[in-house]
Motif scaffolding. Structure first.
Motif: not given
Length: 159
Positions: A17-46
């Motif tokens: 159980s310590a080795c297992a990954l926690k389940p992914a969680t999400s919060t929805k206040n709306g549906d992302v499918r209601d949108y057509k465009y996405a602007y993704i903020s800059q991130t740094n490479s690793l």
């Protein structure tokens, strides 16, 4: 004898159980499918490396990841049009996507998982539409991040 067997089972369960990954969680206040465009903020490479020593020789591999590239690929595959800059005339149809590493968790045996959080924010109202959090674990930190992003977005988009 029965006590030893039961103790082994309990220790095995705790270790697994310590080795297992926690389940992914999400919060929805709306549906992302209601949108057509996405602007993704800059991130740094690793860039991260892993290596092994065999017969006195050291062998290593390096892997690189830019979280923005992983997020872009998944969103493009899901049909979003990716914008290089925010545009006022498309604000009502645009999501701003923010990425952050939100933690690390020791999973035992010298291994750990990296947790990421991704937010989807309305460009028009600046309100949180959805967010997701997930852990990832791989051979390198770059793998951890790649897997965590995939798990996170799958939990959000495929739900």
């Amino acid at each position: 004898m029965k006590i030893i067997k039961n103790t082994r089972i309990i220790i095995s369960c705790i270790w697994l159980s310590a080795c297992a990954l926690k389940p992914a969680t999400s919060t929805k206040n709306g549906d992302v499918r209601d949108y057509k465009y996405a602007y993704i903020s800059q991130t740094n490479s690793l860039t991260s490396s892993t290596g092994v020593s065999v017969d006195g020789n050291y062998y290593s591999t390096s892997k690189s990841v830019n979280p923005r590239d992983i997020i872009s690929g998944i969103l493009a595959k899901e049909g979003f049009v990716l914008l290089t800059e925010l545009r006022k005339e498309k604000a009502s149809e645009t999501l701003i996507v923010n990425y952050g590493e939100s933690g690390r968790r020791n999973t035992g045996m010298g291994s750990y998982a990296i947790e990421v959080t991704i937010q989807f924010i309305s460009s028009e109202s600046s309100e949180l539409i959805s967010s997701c959090t997930a852990e990832g674990r791989g051979e390198t930190e770059a793998d951890d991040i790649r897997k965590a992003i995939s798990r996170c977005l799958n939990a959000l988009i495929l739900e």
